[in-house]
Scaffold this active site. Structure first.
Site, PDB file in Angstrom:
ATOM      1  N   TYR A 122      -4.474  17.788 -11.329  1.00  0.00           N
ATOM      2  CA  TYR A 122      -4.989  16.656 -10.917  1.00  0.00           C
ATOM      3  C   TYR A 122      -6.056  15.952 -11.801  1.00  0.00           C
ATOM      4  CZ  TYR A 122      -7.198  13.966  -6.915  1.00  0.00           C
ATOM      5  OH  TYR A 122      -7.386  12.983  -6.010  1.00  0.00           O
TER       6      TYR A 122
ATOM      7  N   ILE B 284       0.701  -1.314   0.004  1.00  0.00           N
ATOM      8  CA  ILE B 284      -0.098   0.048  -0.010  1.00  0.00           C
ATOM      9  C   ILE B 284       0.945   1.366   0.009  1.00  0.00           C
ATOM     10  CG2 ILE B 284      -1.915   1.154   1.148  1.00  0.00           C
ATOM     11  CD1 ILE B 284      -2.473  -1.454   2.779  1.00  0.00           C
TER      12      ILE B 284
ATOM     13  N   ASN C 178      -2.172   4.011  -3.662  1.00  0.00           N
ATOM     14  CA  ASN C 178      -3.197   4.792  -3.181  1.00  0.00           C
ATOM     15  C   ASN C 178      -2.453   6.435  -2.990  1.00  0.00           C
ATOM     16  OD1 ASN C 178      -5.170   5.940  -0.836  1.00  0.00           O
ATOM     17  ND2 ASN C 178      -3.035   6.059   0.142  1.00  0.00           N
TER      18      ASN C 178
ATOM     19  N   LYS D  75      -5.633  11.947 -12.959  1.00  0.00           N
ATOM     20  CA  LYS D  75      -6.602  10.991 -12.698  1.00  0.00           C
ATOM     21  C   LYS D  75      -7.374  10.206 -13.767  1.00  0.00           C
ATOM     22  CE  LYS D  75      -5.787  10.873  -8.213  1.00  0.00           C
ATOM     23  NZ  LYS D  75      -4.966   9.376  -7.545  1.00  0.00           N
TER      24      LYS D  75
END
Length: 250
Positions: free
Chosen positions: A152, A6, A87, A156
């Site tokens: 951003y 992670i 993440n 994404k």
């Protein structure tokens, strides 16, 4: 053995995912610039494998080095399943195009897009004898334009397309590997604090985001993490899908 790797596991959603997976008896590899002592102690209480790696995901050479070392550890003969959760993410720069800080743009692209691509590529090379599930944490901002978030939104959106394309390739090869996106919605995390600290000139929708906090509309990271882990352990995960927490919590 089952391992979960992670990124951004020191706080927020990453820490909550790690804590929930430990409760599901999954061995944890933590990757962040700092270590979460609570996650380490919880893994020790459950007598699970746990190892933390300090890594700055904005530096590709460091990513290569750290994740090569991680892959040497986890892709052993007795590893049955590996879960990779990409993440870690950054929201900066929050500003209009024309006023963007070049260094912040570079960091955003490196952390939000390049690092997940590089890590996923390496793990798919190494995962020969075990099942690999990759979760790319994305955002609703990858599906709609938001003024002040051009970088951003773009990273994404690109991460979503990388997820779908990789899944298509794996399906064509009749692979057992799975790759999905996960849009966690609005959470009460440090990123939201950063968003609310921006200026009206830089971020057109700042009052809306302040309202989310004032009206108690921000979900806890634990709720969002549990929705993801519940999906993963359900056995009904469709590779190439971009899952939204709002749909999972219905």
């Amino acid at each position: 053995m089952k391992y979960a790797i992670i990124t951004g596991s020191s706080k927020g959603l990453g820490a909550s995912i790690a804590e929930r997976l430990i409760k599901e008896n999954v061995n944890i590899v933590s990757v962040a610039r700092t270590e979460n002592e609570g996650v380490r102690k919880l893994a020790a209480e459950k007598d699970l494998f746990y190892k933390h790696f300090t890594c700055d995901l904005s530096k590709v050479d460091e990513v290569d080095l750290v994740f090569s070392e991680i892959s040497d550890i986890i892709f052993s003969g007795n590893t049955e399943e590996v879960l990779l959760v990409n993440n870690a993410g950054v929201i900066e720069p929050i500003d209009k195009v024309g006023n963007l800080d070049t260094n912040k743009v570079n960091i955003n692209i490196q952390v939000n897009l390049l690092a997940p691509i590089v890590i996923s590529n390496l793990f798919l090379q190494k995962a020969k004898d075990c099942k690999l599930t990759i979760v790319n944490v994305t955002s609703g901002a990858g599906e709609r334009p938001i003024q002040g978030w051009s970088t951003y939104c773009s990273t994404k959106a690109a991460l979503n397309m990388f997820t779908k394309t990789t899944a298509l390739e794996q399906q064509s090869e009749q692979s057992k590997h799975v790759i999905i996106g996960y849009s966690p919605g609005i959470m009460d995390t440090d990123m939201q604090v950063e968003i609310r600290s921006s200026s009206k000139d830089s971020f057109h929708d700042i009052e809306t985001f302040k309202g989310y906090k004032e009206q108690g509309l921000l979900r806890s990271a634990d709720v969002v993490a549990n929705a993801l882990v519940d999906l993963l352990i359900s056995g009904d995960v469709q590779s190439g899908t971009i899952y939204n927490v709002n749909e999972l919590l219905k």
